[in-house]
Design a protein around this motif. Structure first.
Motif, short mmCIF file in Angstrom:
data_model
loop_
_atom_site.label_atom_id
_atom_site.label_comp_id
_atom_site.label_asym_id
_atom_site.label_seq_id
_atom_site.Cartn_x
_atom_site.Cartn_y
_atom_site.Cartn_z
N UNK A 92 113.12 -3.03 8.97
CA UNK A 92 112.11 -3.05 10.02
C UNK A 92 110.78 -2.58 9.45
N UNK A 93 109.74 -3.31 9.77
CA UNK A 93 108.41 -2.92 9.30
C UNK A 93 108.00 -1.60 9.93
N UNK A 94 107.35 -0.77 9.15
CA UNK A 94 106.80 0.50 9.63
C UNK A 94 105.33 0.28 9.96
N UNK A 95 104.82 1.07 10.88
CA UNK A 95 103.40 1.03 11.20
C UNK A 95 102.77 2.29 10.61
N UNK A 96 101.80 2.08 9.74
CA UNK A 96 101.23 3.16 8.94
C UNK A 96 99.74 3.30 9.24
N UNK A 97 99.29 4.53 9.38
CA UNK A 97 97.87 4.81 9.59
C UNK A 97 97.25 5.23 8.27
N UNK A 98 96.07 4.69 7.96
CA UNK A 98 95.32 5.09 6.77
C UNK A 98 93.98 5.66 7.22
N UNK A 99 93.70 6.91 6.83
CA UNK A 99 92.43 7.56 7.17
C UNK A 99 91.44 7.35 6.04
N UNK A 133 93.81 0.78 9.14
CA UNK A 133 92.81 1.59 8.45
C UNK A 133 91.72 1.97 9.45
N UNK A 134 91.48 3.28 9.57
CA UNK A 134 90.52 3.78 10.54
C UNK A 134 89.56 4.78 9.91
N UNK A 135 88.43 4.95 10.57
CA UNK A 135 87.41 5.92 10.16
C UNK A 135 86.75 6.48 11.41
N UNK A 136 86.67 7.80 11.54
CA UNK A 136 85.97 8.38 12.70
C UNK A 136 84.54 7.83 12.81
N UNK A 137 84.15 7.50 14.02
CA UNK A 137 82.79 7.00 14.26
C UNK A 137 82.62 5.52 14.00
N UNK A 138 83.70 4.84 13.60
CA UNK A 138 83.62 3.40 13.35
C UNK A 138 84.77 2.72 14.07
N UNK A 139 84.61 1.44 14.31
CA UNK A 139 85.63 0.69 15.03
C UNK A 139 86.15 -0.47 14.18
N UNK A 140 87.19 -1.11 14.66
CA UNK A 140 87.77 -2.26 13.96
C UNK A 140 86.67 -3.28 13.69
N UNK A 141 86.64 -3.80 12.46
CA UNK A 141 85.63 -4.76 12.06
C UNK A 141 84.46 -4.12 11.32
#
Length: 193
Positions: free
Chosen positions: A2-9, A35-43
């Motif tokens: 099963x695929x895992x869902x992983x967060x990248x900071x 992949x996420x960054x505080x203060x920014x959104x997808x795209x």
């Protein structure tokens, strides 16, 4: 498997290889990576930096690629993910000043979910207070932070990695094969050829 869902900071001037390589590796073996960054959104994009070892007293730093985020930090919760990846570079230096980032790291750790941190990623672990009594690796310049946070600094080869409970850490991008191999194993990933 099963695929895992992983967060990248990530953040601006995260180390290029330490961002791109794990992101692509984890996708290649069938996992979902946000992949996420505080203060920014997808795209939105973050700028990366390339750190190289060229025989000087410390690494050199050059402008890397633009890395496009595929999720928004404000909408993530630790409960929605199976694991966390923290690249090094300059980003952890200022991301550790964000209380929401530190709370998120603590939530992943408290849940015992795998956390892979490389190089300066240990700065986030130290600031989140999750290193006490634990043996971890980091870029050698982060050794004082690891030790001040109550951790034991693992002085290992630049291409090696350490697993301590749910923490999988490495000193820098030359350790990608060892670091990603340990993280993939912690995720329960099976690769068959």
């Amino acid at each position: 498997m099963a695929a895992k869902t992983i967060l990248m900071l990530v953040g601006d001037y995260a180390e290029d290889y330490e961002t791109m390589v794990p992101f692509q590796t984890l996708l290649a073996v069938g996992h979902v990576v946000h992949a996420v960054c505080p203060g920014k959104t997808a795209g939105d994009r973050v700028a990366t930096a390339i750190h190289d070892f060229e025989g000087d007293q410390t690494y050199s730093e050059k402008r890397g690629h633009n890395f496009t985020l595929n999720a928004s930090f404000e909408t993530v919760t630790a409960g929605s993910y199976d694991a966390l990846v923290i690249p090094g570079g300059r980003a952890p230096e200022y991301l550790r000043l964000n209380p929401a980032v530190l709370a998120l790291v603590r939530e992943f750790d408290a849940a015992g979910k795998p956390i892979a941190a490389v190089c300066h990623g240990a700065q986030l672990l130290a600031a989140a207070g999750v290193l006490k009594g634990r043996r971890v690796s980091a870029y050698p310049a982060c050794r004082p932070e690891v030790e001040l946070a109550g951790g034991e600094y693992a002085d290992i080869a630049i291409d090696d990695a350490v697993t301590e409970g749910n923490l999988i850490t490495a000193p820098a991008w030359p350790a990608h094969p060892a670091w990603m191999s340990r993280f993939i194993a912690a995720l329960g990933t099976r690769i068959e050829l």
